[in-house]
Design a protein around this motif. Structure first.
Motif, short mmCIF file in Angstrom:
data_model
loop_
_atom_site.label_atom_id
_atom_site.label_comp_id
_atom_site.label_asym_id
_atom_site.label_seq_id
_atom_site.Cartn_x
_atom_site.Cartn_y
_atom_site.Cartn_z
N PHE A 293 -51.04 68.85 -6.96
CA PHE A 293 -50.43 70.07 -7.52
C PHE A 293 -49.02 70.25 -7.00
O PHE A 293 -48.11 70.66 -7.73
CB PHE A 293 -51.30 71.27 -7.17
N ALA A 294 -48.80 69.93 -5.72
CA ALA A 294 -47.47 70.07 -5.12
C ALA A 294 -46.46 69.16 -5.81
O ALA A 294 -45.32 69.56 -6.09
CB ALA A 294 -47.53 69.76 -3.63
N ILE A 295 -46.85 67.92 -6.08
CA ILE A 295 -45.94 66.99 -6.75
C ILE A 295 -45.68 67.46 -8.18
O ILE A 295 -44.57 67.31 -8.70
CB ILE A 295 -46.51 65.56 -6.74
N TYR A 296 -46.68 68.07 -8.81
CA TYR A 296 -46.48 68.63 -10.15
C TYR A 296 -45.42 69.74 -10.10
O TYR A 296 -44.51 69.79 -10.94
CB TYR A 296 -47.80 69.19 -10.68
N ILE A 297 -45.49 70.61 -9.10
CA ILE A 297 -44.50 71.68 -8.94
C ILE A 297 -43.11 71.08 -8.72
O ILE A 297 -42.12 71.53 -9.30
CB ILE A 297 -44.88 72.60 -7.76
N LEU A 298 -43.05 70.07 -7.88
CA LEU A 298 -41.78 69.41 -7.59
C LEU A 298 -41.16 68.83 -8.86
O LEU A 298 -39.98 69.07 -9.16
CB LEU A 298 -42.01 68.29 -6.56
N GLN A 299 -41.95 68.08 -9.62
CA GLN A 299 -41.44 67.46 -10.85
C GLN A 299 -41.06 68.51 -11.88
O GLN A 299 -40.06 68.37 -12.59
CB GLN A 299 -42.49 66.51 -11.43
N ARG A 300 -41.84 69.57 -11.98
CA ARG A 300 -41.56 70.62 -12.97
C ARG A 300 -40.26 71.34 -12.62
O ARG A 300 -39.45 71.67 -13.50
CB ARG A 300 -42.72 71.61 -13.01
N GLY A 301 -40.04 71.58 -11.30
CA GLY A 301 -38.81 72.24 -10.88
C GLY A 301 -37.59 71.39 -11.17
O GLY A 301 -36.55 71.88 -11.62
N ARG A 302 -37.72 70.08 -10.93
CA ARG A 302 -36.62 69.15 -11.21
C ARG A 302 -36.34 69.07 -12.72
O ARG A 302 -35.20 68.97 -13.14
CB ARG A 302 -36.96 67.76 -10.67
N ARG A 303 -37.40 69.12 -13.50
CA ARG A 303 -37.23 69.06 -14.96
C ARG A 303 -36.49 70.29 -15.46
O ARG A 303 -35.60 70.20 -16.31
CB ARG A 303 -38.60 68.95 -15.63
N ALA A 304 -36.84 71.46 -14.90
CA ALA A 304 -36.16 72.70 -15.29
C ALA A 304 -34.68 72.65 -14.93
O ALA A 304 -33.82 73.09 -15.69
CB ALA A 304 -36.84 73.90 -14.62
N LEU A 305 -34.36 72.08 -13.75
CA LEU A 305 -32.96 71.95 -13.33
C LEU A 305 -32.20 71.03 -14.29
O LEU A 305 -31.06 71.32 -14.69
CB LEU A 305 -32.89 71.38 -11.91
N ASP A 306 -32.81 69.93 -14.68
CA ASP A 306 -32.15 69.00 -15.61
C ASP A 306 -31.85 69.68 -16.93
O ASP A 306 -30.78 69.49 -17.52
CB ASP A 306 -33.04 67.77 -15.85
N HIS A 307 -32.77 70.51 -17.40
CA HIS A 307 -32.56 71.21 -18.67
C HIS A 307 -31.40 72.20 -18.55
O HIS A 307 -30.61 72.35 -19.47
CB HIS A 307 -33.85 71.94 -19.09
#
Length: 311
Positions: A293-307
């Motif tokens: 779940f932590a890695i999911y949060i990490l990847q989701r946060g990075r994806r939002a930043l890229d957008h």
């Protein structure tokens, strides 16, 4: 627009193939534990055989696909340097640390520890590039540390559910897995095929492993089980999943594909319980789920930043 060309359909197709790739890696991890603990095979021999075998197969495929262009990676000293760094620190050390983590502990715990690699990438970006972590990075870090604590202690600070050396090898595996992701990027950015970079990196790692322990020396007794196990690690654990992962990127973005990688530790846990009689408690399951779940949060946060940057 046909149904197969719809964006949503393509993303689902990409997720499907990425999930298959991650599943294959999970199967390979379980087989690796069977080899490391059940077959009493020297680590040096297995690593030499695995890397030279996988590297040779990937390079043969690359030669058929790209011809003499396969050697273009050696036209620049800069590219050669990055390729060697990838082969040594990204491939050799990662395979070595993961193997010993599995051999001294179990595949499930080793996979969870290796799965922390995105967090090590964030830490490395802060230390070496001065890139401050996002709030989602910090949240992911805290959750993952809690998850690892539960997974390796069963919630009791006075005991470890895996040996200390397995824990240390596993942490090393997570760090070197981060190298595995970061080091080939400069080579790939020069428009070299990822599968070609993997092929040369694996072959170079195989040559270096064989300098230490040639695969034709101190060969363990060749049995059908040994051949099947080693071929599974080479084909199912290296060639097929990477090829499918590349194929999945034709349909889904890399950040979505990376989140699907959570299938790997889940599959390894399930197969270890079924086939290797791994005894896990509910606390360990919760801890492993928190890491994912932590890695999911990490990847989701990075994806939002890229957008946000794109907009």
């Amino acid at each position: 627009m046909s149904e197969n060309n719809l964006p949503g359909v393509n993303v689902v197709k990409g997720i499907f193939w990425a999930a298959i790739a991650s599943t294959l890696w999970g199967i390979s991890g379980t087989v690796l534990q069977f080899i490391a603990q059940g077959q009493a095979i020297p680590a040096g021999w297995l690593l030499s055989t695995r890397t030279i075998g996988a590297g040779a197969i990937l390079l043969i495929f690359s030669l058929f696909k790209y011809g003499m262009k396969s050697f273009n990676v050696f036209k620049s000293w800069r590219t050669i340097g990055w390729l060697l760094a990838y082969a040594v620190f990204g491939l050799m050390l990662n395979l070595l640390t993961f193997y010993y983590s599995v051999q001294t502990g179990n595949a499930a715990s080793a996979t969870i520890l290796q799965y922390l690699s995105p967090l090590f990438i964030v830490v490395g970006s802060l230390v070496f590039k001065g890139i401050r972590p996002l709030r989602s990075d910090l949240i992911a870090f805290v959750i993952s540390m809690l998850g690892v604590f539960l997974a390796i202690t069963k919630g009791d600070i006075h005991q470890l559910s895996i040996p200390l050396d397995s824990l240390l090898w596993g942490i090393g595996s997570g760090i070197t897995a981060a190298f595995y992701v970061v080091l080939p990027r400069p080579v790939i950015e020069e428009h070299h095929s990822p599968i070609l970079v993997l092929g040369w990196g694996t072959f170079i790692a195989g040559v270096l492993f064989n300098l230490n322990h040639p695969f034709w020396l101190d060969t363990p007794p060749i049995t059908g089980t040994l051949v099947a196990s080693v071929m599974t690690v080479i084909v199912v654990g290296t060639i097929l999943p990477f090829g499918l992962l590349l194929y999945s990127l034709n349909f889904a973005p890399s950040d979505v594909v990376s989140i699907v990688d959570a299938v790997q530790p889940v599959m390894t846990f399930i197969l270890s319980v079924i086939f290797l009689s791994l005894d896990v408690s509910i606390v360990e399951i919760i801890g492993s789920a928190l890491v994912i779940f932590a890695i999911y949060i990490l990847q989701r946060g990075r994806r939002a930043l890229d957008h946000e940057l794109i907009e």
